[in-house]
Design an enzyme around this catalytic site. Sequence first.
Site, PDB file in Angstrom:
ATOM      1  N   ASP A  12       0.876  -1.177   0.000  1.00  0.00           N
ATOM      2  CA  ASP A  12       0.000   0.000   0.000  1.00  0.00           C
ATOM      3  C   ASP A  12       0.913   1.227   0.000  1.00  0.00           C
ATOM      4  O   ASP A  12       2.131   1.099   0.165  1.00  0.00           O
ATOM      5  CB  ASP A  12      -0.898  -0.005   1.256  1.00  0.00           C
ATOM      6  N   SER A  13       0.300   2.405  -0.119  1.00  0.00           N
ATOM      7  CA  SER A  13       1.093   3.628  -0.049  1.00  0.00           C
ATOM      8  C   SER A  13       1.589   3.897   1.368  1.00  0.00           C
ATOM      9  O   SER A  13       2.501   4.686   1.558  1.00  0.00           O
ATOM     10  CB  SER A  13       0.241   4.805  -0.516  1.00  0.00           C
ATOM     11  N   CYS A  75      -4.553  -1.620  -1.661  1.00  0.00           N
ATOM     12  CA  CYS A  75      -4.681  -0.187  -1.901  1.00  0.00           C
ATOM     13  C   CYS A  75      -5.817   0.001  -2.899  1.00  0.00           C
ATOM     14  O   CYS A  75      -5.749  -0.513  -4.027  1.00  0.00           O
ATOM     15  CB  CYS A  75      -3.360   0.329  -2.479  1.00  0.00           C
ATOM     16  N   GLU A 153      -2.531   8.377   8.825  1.00  0.00           N
ATOM     17  CA  GLU A 153      -1.065   8.324   8.900  1.00  0.00           C
ATOM     18  C   GLU A 153      -0.547   9.070  10.141  1.00  0.00           C
ATOM     19  O   GLU A 153       0.487   8.727  10.701  1.00  0.00           O
ATOM     20  CB  GLU A 153      -0.433   8.915   7.627  1.00  0.00           C
ATOM     21  N   CYS A 187     -11.047   2.668   0.548  1.00  0.00           N
ATOM     22  CA  CYS A 187      -9.606   2.908   0.629  1.00  0.00           C
ATOM     23  C   CYS A 187      -9.148   2.126   1.852  1.00  0.00           C
ATOM     24  O   CYS A 187      -9.816   2.160   2.894  1.00  0.00           O
ATOM     25  CB  CYS A 187      -9.355   4.401   0.820  1.00  0.00           C
ATOM     26  N   HIS A 189      -7.006   2.620   3.995  1.00  0.00           N
ATOM     27  CA  HIS A 189      -6.775   3.406   5.209  1.00  0.00           C
ATOM     28  C   HIS A 189      -8.066   3.556   6.033  1.00  0.00           C
ATOM     29  O   HIS A 189      -8.008   3.746   7.248  1.00  0.00           O
ATOM     30  CB  HIS A 189      -6.297   4.824   4.851  1.00  0.00           C
TER      31      HIS A 189
HETATM   32  N1  DGL Z   1      -4.671   3.157   1.078  1.00  0.00           N
HETATM   33  C1  DGL Z   1      -4.766   3.612  -0.262  1.00  0.00           C
HETATM   34  C2  DGL Z   1      -6.067   3.277  -0.904  1.00  0.00           C
HETATM   35  O1  DGL Z   1      -6.610   2.260  -0.527  1.00  0.00           O
HETATM   36  C3  DGL Z   1      -4.152   4.859  -0.692  1.00  0.00           C
HETATM   37  C4  DGL Z   1      -4.301   6.093   0.104  1.00  0.00           C
HETATM   38  C5  DGL Z   1      -3.440   7.146  -0.547  1.00  0.00           C
HETATM   39  O2  DGL Z   1      -2.234   6.921  -0.615  1.00  0.00           O
HETATM   40  O3  DGL Z   1      -3.976   8.158  -1.018  1.00  0.00           O
HETATM   41  O4  DGL Z   1      -6.551   3.941  -1.775  1.00  0.00           O
END
Ligand code: DGL
Length: 269
Positions: A12-13, A75, A153, A187, A189
């Site tokens: 993931d990011s 992600c 984050e 997402c 996150h």
């Molecule tokens: N966790 C990621 C997602 O599911 C990316 C969040 C990001 O880096 O903008 O989209």
Amino acid sequence: MPNNNSPIGIFDSGLGGLTVVRALQELLPNESIVYFGDTGRVPYGSRSPEVIRKYAREDMDFLLSKNVKMVIAACGTVSSVAADIGNTLDVPFLEVVSPAAKYAAEHTKNKKIGVIGTNATIRSGSYEKVIQSISPDITIYKKGCPLFVPIVEEGLVSEDNIIALETAKHYLLPLAEEGIDSLILGCTHFPILKPVISKVLGSDVDLIDIGITTAKATAKYLEENDMLSTQKEGKCEFYVSDRTAGFSAVASRFLGRSIDGEIERISLE
Ligand code: DGL
């Protein structure tokens, strides 16, 4: 060559993919995992598809260098704009959009589904493509929620955190007014903010956690393809592309155990 006891590669990011790690460890504790969080380049969701695709390719190549038996794009953004790259790998590739979208389409009662994600994910229309291919009469209400990513984050995730709560109200109350009965946390996150989101929307809205739907799809895939690990206990390695300290604090809290000594900083250059 990877075998059944080789690790599953997850990326993931940043911290978001840990929602998949946590759900997978609960479901399949004997699978080993190599996790990569591209913390040096987070967020992905506000970038162009070309840049996201370049990052996704590099992330996948890093995991392949660890001899993984499968790659999971944990992600929503990569899954929405770069899944075709994953489908060309020499190992099986799974993404997070399809399992969550299928679950939502099959479980909504009033046929009104909310979808939230990064702006890149929402622009791509990835979730509604899957939902409407299953049930064209479902109405989708969608909203990009980019501020949730830095909030996670930064670790501002407790249900009484005022910044998280006010941001959630700003993004989600218009969706609640439409009468959605399900909300895809599109997402990875976002499931970390589940307590906050559920405080704003109440318990009547089904919050679809893409960590859980992806982990279930992974278990099903490994079982059906005779790829399950035969080890007694899985191991986990974490890699990030920037300082490890910030990642370690929030990740340890989210995973419910300290991972301090298990994180390594790497460079993709
Ligand atoms: N966790 C990621 C997602 O599911 C990316 C969040 C990001 O880096 O903008 O989209």
